[in-house]
Design a protein around this motif. Structure first.
Motif, PDB file in Angstrom:
ATOM      1  N   ILE A  11      -9.736  68.108   7.648  1.00  0.00           N
ATOM      2  CA  ILE A  11      -9.126  66.920   8.427  1.00  0.00           C
ATOM      3  C   ILE A  11      -8.351  66.985   8.380  1.00  0.00           C
ATOM      4  O   ILE A  11      -6.813  66.977   7.232  1.00  0.00           O
ATOM      5  N   ASP A  12      -7.490  65.869   9.056  1.00  0.00           N
ATOM      6  CA  ASP A  12      -5.462  65.661  10.149  1.00  0.00           C
ATOM      7  C   ASP A  12      -5.919  64.355  10.235  1.00  0.00           C
ATOM      8  O   ASP A  12      -6.132  64.344  11.251  1.00  0.00           O
ATOM      9  N   MET A  13      -6.265  63.253   9.315  1.00  0.00           N
ATOM     10  CA  MET A  13      -5.877  61.795   9.970  1.00  0.00           C
ATOM     11  C   MET A  13      -4.409  61.203  10.002  1.00  0.00           C
ATOM     12  O   MET A  13      -4.026  60.801   8.576  1.00  0.00           O
ATOM     13  N   ALA A  51     -16.440  73.548  14.879  1.00  0.00           N
ATOM     14  CA  ALA A  51     -17.048  71.972  13.812  1.00  0.00           C
ATOM     15  C   ALA A  51     -15.527  71.260  14.264  1.00  0.00           C
ATOM     16  O   ALA A  51     -15.914  70.193  13.176  1.00  0.00           O
ATOM     17  N   LEU A  52     -14.666  71.823  14.745  1.00  0.00           N
ATOM     18  CA  LEU A  52     -13.443  70.924  14.511  1.00  0.00           C
ATOM     19  C   LEU A  52     -12.982  69.795  15.616  1.00  0.00           C
ATOM     20  O   LEU A  52     -13.208  70.077  17.021  1.00  0.00           O
ATOM     21  N   LEU A  53     -12.386  68.340  16.112  1.00  0.00           N
ATOM     22  CA  LEU A  53     -12.675  67.757  17.522  1.00  0.00           C
ATOM     23  C   LEU A  53     -11.369  67.173  17.185  1.00  0.00           C
ATOM     24  O   LEU A  53     -11.090  66.099  15.677  1.00  0.00           O
ATOM     25  N   PHE A  61     -10.935  65.349  13.170  1.00  0.00           N
ATOM     26  CA  PHE A  61     -12.479  65.408  12.318  1.00  0.00           C
ATOM     27  C   PHE A  61     -13.235  66.687  12.015  1.00  0.00           C
ATOM     28  O   PHE A  61     -13.101  67.271  13.070  1.00  0.00           O
ATOM     29  N   ILE A  62     -13.653  66.529  11.500  1.00  0.00           N
ATOM     30  CA  ILE A  62     -14.929  67.719  11.061  1.00  0.00           C
ATOM     31  C   ILE A  62     -16.137  67.041  11.561  1.00  0.00           C
ATOM     32  O   ILE A  62     -16.499  66.009  11.222  1.00  0.00           O
ATOM     33  N   VAL A 429     -21.535  76.914  13.400  1.00  0.00           N
ATOM     34  CA  VAL A 429     -20.578  78.071  13.372  1.00  0.00           C
ATOM     35  C   VAL A 429     -19.656  77.594  12.399  1.00  0.00           C
ATOM     36  O   VAL A 429     -19.021  77.322  12.226  1.00  0.00           O
ATOM     37  N   ILE A 430     -20.122  76.366  11.760  1.00  0.00           N
ATOM     38  CA  ILE A 430     -19.224  75.802  10.892  1.00  0.00           C
ATOM     39  C   ILE A 430     -18.903  76.829   9.543  1.00  0.00           C
ATOM     40  O   ILE A 430     -19.998  77.479   9.811  1.00  0.00           O
TER      41      ILE A 430
END
Length: 456
Positions: A11-13, A51-53, A61-62, A429-430
């Motif tokens: 996660i990188d917000m 599983a990343l967006l 996000f996860i 696939v996470i």
């Protein structure tokens, strides 16, 4: 899967939600798009992988929502993307009703092979889950010469008119949109967590199945019912899981009265529940199955598969649609099914569900607002209540938890008749680390919103 502080963070917000670019797009969205299509997270996608967006403002996000269960194979699986690129160079859409193409036949062969039952089957394709439901009902009516169709309380089958008529939740799906399709009826579906005090699951099943027999006496005789349609696990209804005995009991009643049993596997299919199809958990072979969502990694395609004699009931031209079974959808689906089989994603679903269950069953001991934790494979639900004794649903708390999770970088959605269920539909696939980080954040969100916080 504990709180390992040495794990890589995914996660990188970089901004608040919505970020500056997302706010600009939101203004355009509100200006040009009606309010009706809902949006879970107030941002816009820029890139997805596994599983990343990542959104337009660079926030990563996860994803524990997976496009409402459409991405069991993850965002942009490389083999699917490559197959689509190859197809793009050949032809886009000659329309199967005009000039046929081999991927349509190959995918039908594949689904006839992998769906439950060794009997002779046939398959045809449409665009959406709702269309598959509409056509399964058409086939059942044509085959039986009957009109009545039975669905279940809390069931969700889509937003077109027959599908909406079969759907149980009034708001937001049905309010003000009537009148609905005639000859549709609803019967109760077991919800063991909310059963009357003192009732065992067997007691609940007996009560539910006896309601069927009463219905045949009081409302519509069994001999006039064309079909019963059932989600093997209720999706929008809150991930409510029936017993083997209940599902087998419904199937036995269908056989007794010559009723077509339709399994709606739109959300439960393609490895989600730990089997390729959820009906495999219950030892029941449906007469017809509807499929969509994760069939093609997010491309719009759906299928109806069933007994060949039933599928042949409509005559030439009586079922179909211009875009049904698009070449792109077919080639994507073939790759997705191969991926699920080769990478053993159904088995992976079982381990994901075990991790979710372990985490939140343990948390329930600390936080009484968690009323129930339900999991079948990677179809997982956390039900939030105001008081554990009364089990009064807490829709407001659920909304706060979801918003807090989104703010912290996890995409997750709600569900349930009362709006008090958090549903987890992560891509299969996470990775273990991604799942652990996502569950850490969700746990933190629950603790924060219920008064017991974890360090961020």
């Amino acid at each position: 899967m504990g709180h390992n502080r040495n794990r890589k963070k995914y996660i990188d917000m970089k901004t608040e939600l919505p970020g500056p670019l997302a706010r600009q797009l939101l203004e355009r969205r509100m200006e040009h798009i009606p309010r009706g299509p809902f949006n879970t997270v107030p941002t816009f996608a820029a890139k997805g992988e596994g599983a990343l967006l990542t959104d337009v403002d660079g926030n990563t996000f996860i994803d524990l929502a997976g496009a409402i269960g459409s991405l069991n194979a993850g965002h942009c699986p490389p083999k699917v993307v490559e197959a689509l690129k190859q197809q793009l160079d050949l032809y886009l859409h000659p329309c199967f009703h005009v000039v046929m193409y081999e991927p349509y036949v190959a995918l039908a062969e594949k689904l006839n092979r992998i769906t439950p039952g060794s009997h002779k089957k046939k398959t045809f394709f449409l665009n959406s889950g709702a269309e598959a439901v509409e056509n399964a009902v058409k086939i059942a009516r044509k085959y039986t010469g009957r009109r009545a169709v039975i669905s279940f309380e809390r069931g969700f089958h889509g937003r077109t008119y027959m599908a909406m008529s079969l759907t149980s939740k009034v708001k937001p799906y049905k309010h003000g949109f009537g009148p609905f399709a005639p000859e549709t009826y609803r019967l109760p579906y077991p919800y063991y967590y909310r059963a009357q005090s003192g009732m065992t699951p067997d007691d609940v099943d007996d009560q539910m199945l006896s309601r069927f027999e009463d219905f045949f006496l009081a409302e519509v005789p069994g001999e006039e019912v064309a079909a019963v349609i059932m989600e093997p696990v209720q999706g929008e209804g809150g991930f409510v899981i029936p017993s083997v005995g209940f599902v087998q009991g419904v199937k036995a009643l269908c056989e007794k009265y010559g009723i077509v049993f339709i399994a709606d596997e739109v959300q439960t299919g393609f490895g989600r529940t730990g089997k390729m199809f959820a009906m495999e958990h219950f030892g029941v072979i449906p007469d017809l199955m509807t499929m969509s969502k994760s069939i093609a990694a997010g491309l719009p395609i759906s299928a109806v598969t069933g007994h060949a004699e039933m599928m042949e009931a409509p005559g030439v031209g009586e079922i179909g649609g211009t875009y049904g079974g698009s070449p792109l959808g077919c080639v994507a689906a073939l790759q997705v099914i191969e991926m699920i089989e080769e990478e053993r994603l159904a088995e992976r679903a079982a381990s994901i569900g075990a991790a979710v269950s372990e985490r939140f069953v343990l948390l329930r001991q600390d936080i009484g607002r968690i009323g129930d934790v339900r999991t079948l494979g990677a179809m997982s639900a956390i039900e939030l209540v105001k008081y554990p004794e009364s089990k009064e649903p807490d829709k407001e708390l659920t909304a706060r938890v979801l918003q807090e999770a989104h703010r912290r970088g996890v995409i997750v959605m709600g569900a349930g008749l009362y709006g008090n269920v958090i549903r987890i539909l992560s891509p299969l696939v996470i990775t273990d680390d991604q799942l652990a980080e996502g569950l850490d954040v969700l746990e933190q969100a629950v603790r924060t919103c219920t008064g017991g916080s974890l360090a961020t």
